[in-house]
Design an enzyme around this catalytic site. Structure first.
Site, PDB file in Angstrom:
ATOM      1  N   GLY A 129       0.893  -0.874  -0.438  1.00 26.69           N
ATOM      2  CA  GLY A 129      -0.389   0.213  -0.049  1.00 26.69           C
ATOM      3  C   GLY A 129       0.450   0.990  -0.148  1.00 26.69           C
ATOM      4  O   GLY A 129      -0.219   2.255   0.070  1.00 26.69           O
ATOM      5  N   ASP A 179       6.576  -1.629 -13.626  1.00 29.38           N
ATOM      6  CA  ASP A 179       6.813  -2.170 -12.059  1.00 29.38           C
ATOM      7  C   ASP A 179       7.894  -3.259 -12.316  1.00 29.38           C
ATOM      8  O   ASP A 179       8.390  -3.921 -12.043  1.00 29.38           O
ATOM      9  CB  ASP A 179       5.834  -2.079 -11.036  1.00 29.38           C
ATOM     10  CG  ASP A 179       4.705  -0.658 -10.725  1.00 29.38           C
ATOM     11  OD1 ASP A 179       5.425   0.197 -11.003  1.00 29.38           O
ATOM     12  OD2 ASP A 179       3.734  -0.675 -10.287  1.00 29.38           O
TER      13      ASP A 179
END
Length: 388
Positions: A129, A179
């Protein structure tokens, strides 16, 4: 192997033995990442410059004699999930985390790769997160694990694309390629300049004496999904206005001269992307020549652009950037990193000033954030996915 990796491996061995009553035969890892510059440029076919960090996802594995994947996750109290490779791979409702593993298996099977059954234990120390890409490194390490156990020598670049496809099509998150690519192909001591259109990568050495410091504001990123989609739509609207495939295809002069009847908000969104692409390429050049002054200026301009033109920062993030800037001056750079609306900032900080940065953030941030305390990670630019 750094102490964190050794500790992770020991934890994983314990979980594997507890679940499967045997020691694992193989270990694989893939790192998280932080983006140094180039924000919201990836889905505009532009340039980004992330680096892999020494926080990672890790899988311990042993082949099975059947076609079943049985996987357990340390982060979810050792919950076990399993699926058959001979059946269509289904989503799991009760073990959502396993959908990243299932998704990668599904893509590999659909691409025609035969897979073998395996017992897997998954763990990681990438903060979830925080926008440091915990999902992408799980996808990449899963692809590496399943392919190597089955004897397939799939390239790391291809494994990155498989991970992205799994997230897009199986998990249902429309992410770019950054990513997964840096998690798969990162290089020790280097950032990666990535052309998100051609997927061409260039390793860029990080100037000596600079530490990569990530500061998690702990501001929950509440608006990020809806606002992210809105920003994408605004960028697509701007690209259509200029008659190009993506904002990557225009420069600042074309942006200004073709502005015409483009509304002010869409223009500012486009301005951020166009100037951010230019800054990212210039930042790579500055790093190659260890021009820290220019690098710091470009990172500062990137933050201002995200704050004023793309409007994805929040007051707490802006405050941390100012706190850090007051400490490091022009000896490094600092900016928001990630999707925005909370999350993290990244600072390239002189190693001698890391402690001063920590102290300043600890002393000043809670007062401007309703008592929130920031988490600080001092990272080393690290190798991408590998067998341990």
């Amino acid at each position: 192997m750094n102490p964190r990796t050794i500790e992770l491996k020991e934890q994983l061995t314990h979980l594997f033995e507890k679940t499967f009553s045997a020691k694992p035969e193989f270990f694989f890892q893939a790192p998280g990442r932080v983006n140094l510059i180039g924000e919201h440029t990836d889905y505009n076919d532009g340039f980004v410059m992330p680096c892999a960090i020494d926080y990672q996802a890790m899988i311990a594995a042993t082949p099975r004699d059947d076609n079943k994947i049985v996987v357990t996750a340390a982060s979810f109290d050792g919950q076990v999930s399993e699926f058959e490779l001979t059946q269509p791979v289904a989503h799991s409702e009760d073990a959502f985390w396993s959908n990243y593993v299932r998704g990668v298996a599904d893509v590999l099977l659909k691409k025609g790769y035969e897979l073998k059954g395996a017992n897997l234990a998954v763990t990681g120390n990438v903060p979830q997160g925080a926008g440091l890409s915990s999902s992408a490194c799980l996808e990449v390490v899963t692809g590496l694990t399943l392919s190597r156990l089955a004897g397939h020598d799939i390239s790391l670049k291809e494994l990155a694309l498989i991970g992205q496809q799994a997230e897009n099509e199986f998990v249902g998150c429309n992410c770019g390629i950054m990513d997964q690519m840096v998690s798969a192909c990162g290089e020790d001591g280097h950032a990666m300049l990535l052309d998100c259109r051609s997927l061409e990568t260039t390793s860029v050495s990080i100037p000596e004496g600079l530490a990569v410091v990530i500061i998690n504001s702990n501001i929950k990123r509440g608006l990020v999904d809806s606002e992210y989609n809105t920003r994408r739509q605004q960028c697509e609207t701007a690209a259509a206005h200029y008659g190009v495939k993506a904002l990557r295809d225009i420069n600042v002069e074309q942006l200004e001269s073709g502005r015409g009847d483009l509304d002010e908000m869409t223009y500012r969104r486009a301005k951020h992307v166009v100037t951010e692409n230019q800054r990212t390429v210039e930042a790579a050049e500055a790093m190659k020549t260890s021009d820290v002054l220019t690098l710091g200026r470009l990172m500062a301009e990137s933050h201002v652009s995200m704050r004023d033109d793309f409007e994805v920062t929040v007051p707490g993030i802006d405050a941390i950037v100012e706190i850090v800037k007051d400490v490091i001056g022009d000896e490094g750079g600092v900016r928001m990193t990630g999707g925005g609306f909370g999350g993290c900032i990244v600072a390239l900080t002189p190693e001698a000033k890391v402690d001063a940065v920590k102290e300043a953030v600890a002393a000043k941030y809670p007062a401007v954030s309703n008592g929130l305390v920031a988490d600080i990670y001092v990272c080393t630019p690290s190798q991408g996915a590998s067998t341990l």
